[in-house]
Design a protein around this motif. Structure first.
Motif, PDB file in Angstrom:
ATOM      1  N   THR A 160      -8.984   5.662  -7.473  1.00 14.64           N
ATOM      2  CA  THR A 160      -9.451   7.014  -7.250  1.00 14.64           C
ATOM      3  C   THR A 160     -10.261   7.679  -6.370  1.00 14.64           C
ATOM      4  N   ARG A 172     -10.250   5.414  -3.194  1.00 16.06           N
ATOM      5  CA  ARG A 172      -9.112   5.947  -1.762  1.00 16.06           C
ATOM      6  C   ARG A 172      -9.515   7.228  -1.637  1.00 16.06           C
ATOM      7  N   GLN A 173     -11.033   8.226  -2.117  1.00 17.67           N
ATOM      8  CA  GLN A 173     -11.358   8.842  -1.836  1.00 17.67           C
ATOM      9  C   GLN A 173     -12.400   8.655  -0.613  1.00 17.67           C
ATOM     10  N   ASP A 200     -10.497   7.365   2.916  1.00 22.47           N
ATOM     11  CA  ASP A 200     -10.284   9.012   3.314  1.00 22.47           C
ATOM     12  C   ASP A 200     -11.445   9.662   4.229  1.00 22.47           C
ATOM     13  N   ALA A 218      -5.627   1.161   2.992  1.00 25.36           N
ATOM     14  CA  ALA A 218      -5.894   2.354   2.082  1.00 25.36           C
ATOM     15  C   ALA A 218      -3.937   1.865   1.823  1.00 25.36           C
ATOM     16  N   LEU A 234      -4.354  -0.308  -1.285  1.00 24.20           N
ATOM     17  CA  LEU A 234      -4.680   0.413  -2.348  1.00 24.20           C
ATOM     18  C   LEU A 234      -3.721   0.901  -3.212  1.00 24.20           C
ATOM     19  N   ALA A 235      -2.847   1.566  -2.010  1.00 19.18           N
ATOM     20  CA  ALA A 235      -1.775   2.110  -2.686  1.00 19.18           C
ATOM     21  C   ALA A 235      -0.551   1.862  -3.786  1.00 19.18           C
ATOM     22  N   ARG A 264      -2.049   1.137  -6.810  1.00 18.98           N
ATOM     23  CA  ARG A 264      -1.861   2.481  -7.776  1.00 18.98           C
ATOM     24  C   ARG A 264      -0.465   3.193  -7.870  1.00 18.98           C
ATOM     25  N   ASP A 296       2.069   4.159  -5.329  1.00 17.84           N
ATOM     26  CA  ASP A 296       1.440   5.585  -4.568  1.00 17.84           C
ATOM     27  C   ASP A 296       2.745   4.720  -3.513  1.00 17.84           C
TER      28      ASP A 296
END
Length: 459
Positions: free
Chosen positions: A186, A189-190, A193, A234, A237-238, A241, A243
């Motif tokens: 998480t 990811r932050q 972003d 990203a 990474l998603a 996760r 996502d």
């Protein structure tokens, strides 16, 4: 005797002139290793440029150990080394059934990414505390550094996995705690972003500093293209996760091209000394006993006429053979991807993005979109369209199979990571019959980290 008395008199005279300053040494200035203080305030453009070049260099330092170790544990390859059997016995788990802090030469998969992250922090600090750049330029440089930092954090996370990792390392004398994997992902990811926002605020033109040809010659010299790289990371990474919608959104904002060149992407660059050679290059058919070879199971499971096999694997006249812990290991095929020892090495390619799109769509039940992406990969490999079952499970089986060959021995260890995230890291998928080794789920937390936390608790 007269000379001795003269020397003593001179020494006494110097001491009398200034008995205090004579023995006080000023801190030397090392032009090759400037202090952090010299760049943390009012750094020049040249100094920040040097820091960014250093970040690119640090960014590639993970390649050898991560590719070899993660690839070995996923049985994509063997790194055979007759001069030191620990490359086989430790890495294959032939005499250590669980990963431990004393495992041979695994620490660079942990320390080298953190060195790169620390370099990134220095870049951010330097560019934010100088008047040599405009606000737009500061955002561009900071966004680039944080994008690379996120990539490196993810390497550590994939190696340590359920051990968790340190995310806050700004103060090396007081690092933050280990955070569990979900929280680490998480926070990564932050960071991505945040970097993407800064790049967005960094203007619309070229990157304000010089990057190597691994970026510029491959079309990643503009702010927009660096944002696309950020979104590609990203997307990876998603997927980790789970996502799936986030993976599609990130991929669509990246350099993903459904019909474009599958090899498109940024690269690590190499050169002759004083630079370093490509660490994955090995002379074809060389008469050596140290080499990365293709794992026999990869060759056994190939599809007929797969162009990837012909392009990536070279059949040697004689195999590379070693014996470790009484177990003979032999590799007939070696890597043929790099023409020379200074060849660049792609660290993210469009082919992975196509496979990410396939996986996310399969998980979301978008069967036709998943099939289109799968068939893009299969057609490029010359093996024809997919004709199997179209259930979610069947499509994921097919995607993992294609990832095994499309992403073989890329600088990440995709096979090991993929099997683990689908709970398939078992003897059915990881062939240990030849090496009689173990299947590792993760690496051990380094002993130095354990000792540090114990020291903090007791001081």
């Amino acid at each position: 005797m007269k000379k001795t008395r003269l020397y003593l008199s001179m020494l006494a005279g110097l001491m009398l002139l200034n008995s205090c300053s004579f023995f006080e040494l000023e801190a030397p200035n090392d032009p090759n290793n400037p202090s952090l203080g010299s760049v943390s305030q009012n750094a020049s453009r040249t100094q920040v440029q040097n820091l960014v070049t250093g970040l690119e260099s640090r960014h590639r330092d993970y390649v050898f150990n991560v590719t070899m170790l993660f690839g070995t544990m996923g049985r994509e390859l063997w790194y055979l080394n007759a001069s030191d059997p620990r490359w086989q016995t430790d890495w294959l788990g032939m005499n250590n059934r669980t990963a431990n802090p004393n495992m041979f030469n695994y620490l660079p998969t942990y320390t080298n990414p953190y060195f790169a992250i620390r370099q990134g922090l220095t870049v951010v600090d330097a560019v934010r505390n100088t008047n040599a750049f405009t606000d737009q330029e500061k955002n561009a440089v900071s966004g680039f550094a944080k994008t690379i930092m996120a990539y490196q954090y993810l390497i550590v996370a994939m190696g340590q996995y359920e051990n968790g990792i340190r995310m806050n390392i700004a103060d090396i004398q007081n690092p933050g705690p280990f955070v569990p994997l979900p929280e680490a992902l998480t926070q990564i990811r932050q960071l991505l972003d945040e970097a993407n926002t800064e790049l967005t605020n960094g203007g619309t033109g070229n990157f304000p500093l010089r990057l190597t040809s691994g970026f510029t010659a491959n079309g990643f010299n503009t702010i927009a293209s660096l944002r696309q790289l950020n979104r590609a990371i990203a997307a990876r990474l998603a997927v980790y996760r789970q996502d799936w919608q986030g993976a599609l959104e990130a991929a669509n904002a990246s350099f993903y091209n459904a019909t474009g060149n599958l090899d498109a992407g940024p690269a690590h660059t190499y050169g002759a000394p004083p630079d370093q050679f490509n660490p994955l290059f090995f002379v074809l058919n060389a008469n050596v006993t140290t080499m990365m070879v293709v794992h026999p199971s990869v060759l056994r499971d190939t599809l007929a006429n797969d162009a990837r096999v012909r392009a990536k694997f070279f059949r040697r006249t004689a195999p590379v053979s070693v014996t470790s812990d009484g177990t003979p290991l032999s590799g007939q095929y070696q890597d043929r991807r790099f023409p020379v020892n200074t060849s660049e090495l792609k660290f993210f390619r469009n082919e992975e993005l196509v496979l990410i799109v396939a996986e996310a769509n399969a998980q979301l039940g978008n069967t036709q979109a998943a099939l289109a992406a799968i068939n893009r990969i299969r057609t490029a490999a010359g093996v024809g369209n997919y004709t199997g079952a179209t259930t979610r499970e069947a499509l994921i089986d097919e995607i993992l199979f294609q990832r095994r060959y499309s992403l073989w021995a890329e600088p990440w260890g995709h096979r090991w990571v993929d099997l683990r995230r689908y709970n398939r890291l078992n003897a059915q998928n990881v062939d240990v019959t030849l090496d009689r080794g173990s299947i590792f789920r993760q690496l051990a937390r380094p002993q130095a980290e354990i000792n540090w936390d114990e020291y903090v608790l007791t001081r």
